[in-house]
Design a protein around this motif. Structure first.
Motif, mmCIF file in Angstrom:
data_model
loop_
_atom_site.group_PDB
_atom_site.id
_atom_site.type_symbol
_atom_site.label_atom_id
_atom_site.label_comp_id
_atom_site.label_asym_id
_atom_site.label_seq_id
_atom_site.Cartn_x
_atom_site.Cartn_y
_atom_site.Cartn_z
ATOM 1 N N THR A 268 0.690 -1.216 -0.030
ATOM 2 C CA THR A 268 -0.059 0.196 0.200
ATOM 3 C C THR A 268 0.962 1.133 -0.069
ATOM 4 O OG1 THR A 268 -0.166 -0.243 2.552
ATOM 5 C CG2 THR A 268 -1.968 -0.999 1.249
ATOM 6 N N LEU A 269 1.912 1.247 0.675
ATOM 7 C CA LEU A 269 2.777 2.404 0.668
ATOM 8 C C LEU A 269 3.204 3.293 -0.673
ATOM 9 C CD1 LEU A 269 5.164 2.304 3.825
ATOM 10 C CD2 LEU A 269 3.232 3.724 3.542
ATOM 11 N N PRO A 270 3.727 2.021 -1.728
ATOM 12 C CA PRO A 270 4.000 2.582 -2.898
ATOM 13 C C PRO A 270 2.667 3.277 -3.704
ATOM 14 C CG PRO A 270 5.193 0.698 -2.568
ATOM 15 C CD PRO A 270 3.976 0.734 -1.447
ATOM 16 N N LEU A 271 1.618 2.623 -3.343
ATOM 17 C CA LEU A 271 0.491 3.121 -4.179
ATOM 18 C C LEU A 271 -0.033 4.308 -3.610
ATOM 19 C CD1 LEU A 271 -1.872 2.493 -6.222
ATOM 20 C CD2 LEU A 271 -3.008 1.351 -4.321
ATOM 21 N N VAL A 272 0.006 4.432 -2.289
ATOM 22 C CA VAL A 272 -0.259 5.774 -1.868
ATOM 23 C C VAL A 272 0.667 6.841 -2.110
ATOM 24 C CG1 VAL A 272 -0.594 6.814 0.514
ATOM 25 C CG2 VAL A 272 -1.268 4.780 0.413
ATOM 26 N N MET A 273 1.728 6.618 -2.136
ATOM 27 C CA MET A 273 2.825 7.682 -2.626
ATOM 28 C C MET A 273 2.680 7.998 -4.007
ATOM 29 S SD MET A 273 6.451 6.635 -0.725
ATOM 30 C CE MET A 273 6.625 4.955 -1.382
ATOM 31 N N VAL A 274 2.285 7.031 -5.140
ATOM 32 C CA VAL A 274 1.901 7.570 -6.352
ATOM 33 C C VAL A 274 0.762 8.265 -6.276
ATOM 34 C CG1 VAL A 274 1.327 6.286 -8.501
ATOM 35 C CG2 VAL A 274 3.334 5.412 -7.186
ATOM 36 N N LEU A 275 -0.272 7.859 -5.696
ATOM 37 C CA LEU A 275 -1.454 8.772 -5.733
ATOM 38 C C LEU A 275 -1.177 10.238 -5.200
ATOM 39 C CD1 LEU A 275 -3.977 6.114 -4.707
ATOM 40 C CD2 LEU A 275 -3.901 6.985 -6.651
ATOM 41 N N LEU A 276 -0.664 10.341 -4.202
ATOM 42 C CA LEU A 276 -0.315 11.637 -3.342
ATOM 43 C C LEU A 276 0.387 12.532 -4.546
ATOM 44 C CD1 LEU A 276 0.165 10.829 0.286
ATOM 45 C CD2 LEU A 276 -1.679 12.275 -0.712
ATOM 46 N N GLY A 277 1.548 12.009 -5.159
ATOM 47 C CA GLY A 277 2.398 12.518 -5.999
ATOM 48 C C GLY A 277 1.755 12.825 -7.321
ATOM 49 N N SER A 278 0.847 12.178 -7.681
ATOM 50 C CA SER A 278 -0.004 12.338 -8.825
ATOM 51 C C SER A 278 -0.853 13.880 -8.743
ATOM 52 C CB SER A 278 -0.773 11.175 -9.566
ATOM 53 O OG SER A 278 0.003 10.255 -9.655
ATOM 54 N N SER B 67 11.549 24.942 5.541
ATOM 55 C CA SER B 67 10.988 25.164 4.218
ATOM 56 C C SER B 67 11.795 24.161 3.310
ATOM 57 C CB SER B 67 11.233 26.742 3.681
ATOM 58 O OG SER B 67 12.566 26.987 3.757
ATOM 59 N N ALA B 68 13.235 23.792 3.489
ATOM 60 C CA ALA B 68 13.841 22.908 2.671
ATOM 61 C C ALA B 68 13.308 21.474 2.709
ATOM 62 C CB ALA B 68 15.357 23.165 3.160
ATOM 63 N N LEU B 69 12.940 21.198 4.166
ATOM 64 C CA LEU B 69 12.235 19.974 3.978
ATOM 65 C C LEU B 69 10.739 19.655 3.289
ATOM 66 C CD1 LEU B 69 12.542 17.157 5.365
ATOM 67 C CD2 LEU B 69 11.442 17.894 7.377
ATOM 68 N N ARG B 70 9.985 21.094 3.434
ATOM 69 C CA ARG B 70 8.776 20.855 2.459
ATOM 70 C C ARG B 70 9.148 20.583 1.231
ATOM 71 N NH1 ARG B 70 7.449 24.984 6.291
ATOM 72 N NH2 ARG B 70 7.940 26.695 4.742
ATOM 73 N N LEU B 71 10.067 21.410 0.782
ATOM 74 C CA LEU B 71 10.520 21.302 -0.692
ATOM 75 C C LEU B 71 10.842 20.128 -1.366
ATOM 76 C CD1 LEU B 71 12.291 24.827 -1.373
ATOM 77 C CD2 LEU B 71 10.424 23.930 -2.753
ATOM 78 N N ALA B 72 11.801 19.370 -0.273
ATOM 79 C CA ALA B 72 12.091 18.077 -0.508
ATOM 80 C C ALA B 72 11.093 16.889 -0.662
ATOM 81 C CB ALA B 72 13.302 17.853 0.486
ATOM 82 N N ALA B 73 10.222 17.231 0.312
ATOM 83 C CA ALA B 73 9.121 16.105 0.438
ATOM 84 C C ALA B 73 8.256 16.255 -0.741
ATOM 85 C CB ALA B 73 8.231 16.380 1.875
ATOM 86 N N SER B 74 7.822 17.468 -0.956
ATOM 87 C CA SER B 74 6.735 17.799 -2.324
ATOM 88 C C SER B 74 7.473 17.311 -3.408
ATOM 89 C CB SER B 74 6.437 19.130 -2.509
ATOM 90 O OG SER B 74 7.603 19.898 -2.618
ATOM 91 N N GLY B 75 8.561 17.418 -3.979
ATOM 92 C CA GLY B 75 9.542 17.091 -5.039
ATOM 93 C C GLY B 75 9.786 15.569 -4.879
ATOM 94 N N TRP B 76 9.995 14.963 -3.770
ATOM 95 C CA TRP B 76 10.004 13.421 -3.610
ATOM 96 C C TRP B 76 8.777 12.887 -4.149
ATOM 97 C CZ3 TRP B 76 7.565 11.231 0.562
ATOM 98 C CH2 TRP B 76 7.765 9.528 0.613
ATOM 99 N N LEU B 77 7.660 13.341 -3.597
ATOM 100 C CA LEU B 77 6.227 12.874 -3.868
ATOM 101 C C LEU B 77 6.043 13.200 -5.525
ATOM 102 C CD1 LEU B 77 4.181 13.919 -0.842
ATOM 103 C CD2 LEU B 77 4.798 11.573 -1.454
ATOM 104 N N MET B 78 6.261 14.127 -6.047
ATOM 105 C CA MET B 78 5.913 14.416 -7.213
ATOM 106 C C MET B 78 6.824 13.638 -8.193
ATOM 107 S SD MET B 78 4.821 18.499 -7.720
ATOM 108 C CE MET B 78 6.299 19.186 -6.868
ATOM 109 N N VAL B 79 8.139 13.455 -8.004
ATOM 110 C CA VAL B 79 8.528 12.586 -8.905
ATOM 111 C C VAL B 79 8.337 11.162 -8.959
ATOM 112 C CG1 VAL B 79 10.876 12.004 -7.497
ATOM 113 C CG2 VAL B 79 11.210 12.701 -9.833
ATOM 114 N N THR B 80 7.866 10.712 -7.735
ATOM 115 C CA THR B 80 7.539 9.075 -7.651
ATOM 116 C C THR B 80 6.949 8.633 -8.449
ATOM 117 O OG1 THR B 80 7.848 9.273 -5.030
ATOM 118 C CG2 THR B 80 6.687 7.271 -5.951
ATOM 119 N N PRO B 81 5.666 9.125 -8.981
ATOM 120 C CA PRO B 81 4.795 8.457 -9.925
ATOM 121 C C PRO B 81 5.511 8.522 -11.344
ATOM 122 C CG PRO B 81 3.809 10.573 -9.424
ATOM 123 C CD PRO B 81 4.770 10.332 -8.581
#
Length: 422
Positions: free
Chosen positions: A154-164, A278-292
């Motif tokens: 489920t974790l990969p699926l959740v990350m792909v959905l959130l990133g999308s 803010s660096a952590l927020r940018l990193a987390a959003s970038g990581w989520l968006m690149v995952t899918p």
């Protein structure tokens, strides 16, 4: 970039050294990429681990969820997978599992019962004449396996959905012109010749040829008294540190030769350590968006050409280790050493230098391609290029290097966690 003065003419010896470094690096990379085709893929190992986990988890998974989490008849699937695997590649443990699943008379039931392997213990218990499901079942082990199986699915699926969803939001903001303008891209005032010497000369030639000659005796001396897998884990940390050293020393010399008065605010590498939140927020959003997007790239490679193999050997070490210290050392390499070193070279130095010559968009693509090639794996070339593009875009968007390091660490850390779950 911070300069507008004419660029100095490079000395002839420096240009010739850069050309030689580029030729040697190209030969090393081509050889390494071709060799990666003969390296085994970690995908079959992951699949087998998941099938083993399914057998352990089956009693604790509600019957309605079993088709979703583990498919039909997980024991038969595992048995067929073991039968299909080449005998030469089967470990002694996998041979034991195969014999127990087949009910072979030569299965060493006593040795399996005495092992600390829960799956071998379960199958050995069931193979005894007076065995019953209630007697052999360890509910705690089954529940733990069910939790790990659920999380790994489920974790990969959740990350792909959130990133999308984040990608769609970013795209919508871009279409409506609501995106905040990116800060100017600052970086060291180095030349393309400097970059060739840094990446091709230091990162590839010296690290791939000269440093192993020094590292092998050192690693052998320091790890000779250690047992596996700690020996391999300590070797990974030492090898990676020594391979990073030449490039970092070359970069240090290059930066010290620059005029400190011309350094942009925040330094040549633009670490931007503050504010860290803010660096952590940018990193987390970038990581989520690149995952899918990375997931899609990997899926397309498998669909179009099959599994080309050439997985990072570090992945197999993680999958095959149960030693806490060995795993901690491997985690240190994957989540601390690799992101720091690779981001300093590729997003801290190469990207801004290229951007001053060819523009930001082309620089992101070129630096991402060099980043992917440096991992010497044809199978991972497309996903790593996409990951490199995501890291490059984050460097442009934030104007800082720290978010890139954190995003890279997040990517490696979540991959590490997924491996541990299996």
């Amino acid at each position: 970039m911070s300069s507008s003065s004419p660029r100095p003419v490079e000395p002839r010896w420096k240009t010739l050294l850069a050309i030689l470094s580029l030729v040697l690096a190209t030969a090393i990379w081509v050889t390494g990429l071709i060799d990666s085709l003969s390296r085994p893929s970690v995908a079959p190992v992951l699949t087998l681990q998941q099938q083993e986990l399914s057998v352990l988890a089956e009693p604790a998974v509600p019957s309605a969820l079993r088709p979703v989490l583990m498919g039909e008849a997980p024991r038969q699937v595992l048995l067929q997978a073991l039968r299909d695997s080449p005998e030469s590649r089967r470990s002694s443990r996998q041979t034991q599992l195969l014999k127990l699943l087949q009910g072979s008379e030569d299965a060493d039931i006593a040795a399996a019962r005495a092992s600390d392997d829960p799956l071998l213990q379960l199958l050995a218990c069931e193979a005894e004449p007076d065995a019953s499901e209630a007697l052999c079942l360890d509910q705690q082990i089954a529940s733990g396996a069910a939790l790990r199986l659920t999380l790994s699915a489920t974790l990969p699926l959740v990350m792909v959905l959130l990133g999308s969803l984040l990608l769609l939001q970013q795209g919508w903001s871009l279409l409506r012109g609501q995106q905040q303008p990116s800060p100017s891209l600052e970086g060291p005032e180095l030349t393309l010749i400097d970059m060739i010497l840094l990446v091709a000369g230091g990162f590839v030639v010296i690290s791939a040829v000269a440093m192993p000659l020094l590292a092998l005796p050192l690693v052998g001396a320091l790890t000779s008294a250690l047992a596996s897998p700690r020996r391999e884990a300590v070797g990974v940390v030492i090898n990676y540190s020594l391979m990073a050293l030449p490039s970092l020393l070359i970069l240090r010399r290059q930066l010290r030769a620059l005029d400190p008065q011309r350094s942009p605010s925040g330094g040549w590498l633009q670490w931007g350590l503050h504010p860290p939140a803010s660096a952590l927020r940018l990193a987390a959003s970038g990581w989520l968006m690149v995952t899918p997007v990375v997931t899609l790239a990997g899926w397309l490679v498998v669909k179009l050409v099959g599994d080309p193999g050439g997985s990072n050997p570090l992945l197999e070490l993680v999958l095959g280790s149960r030693d806490p210290l060995a795993l901690l050392l491997l985690l240190l390499t994957a989540v601390v050493l690799a992101p720091l070193f690779e981001e300093v070279i590729f997003r801290g130095t190469l990207l801004p230098v290229l951007a001053s010559r060819v523009g930001s968009g082309t620089a992101v693509l070129l630096s991402a391609l060099v980043f992917a090639l440096a991992h010497l794996s044809i199978g991972e070339l497309a996903p790593l290029t996409v990951l490199g593009i995501g890291l490059g875009l984050l460097r442009l968007r934030g104007g800082r290097l720290l978010p890139c390091v954190l995003m890279h660490a997040l990517w490696n850390g979540i991959t590490f966690l997924n491996l541990l779950l299996l």
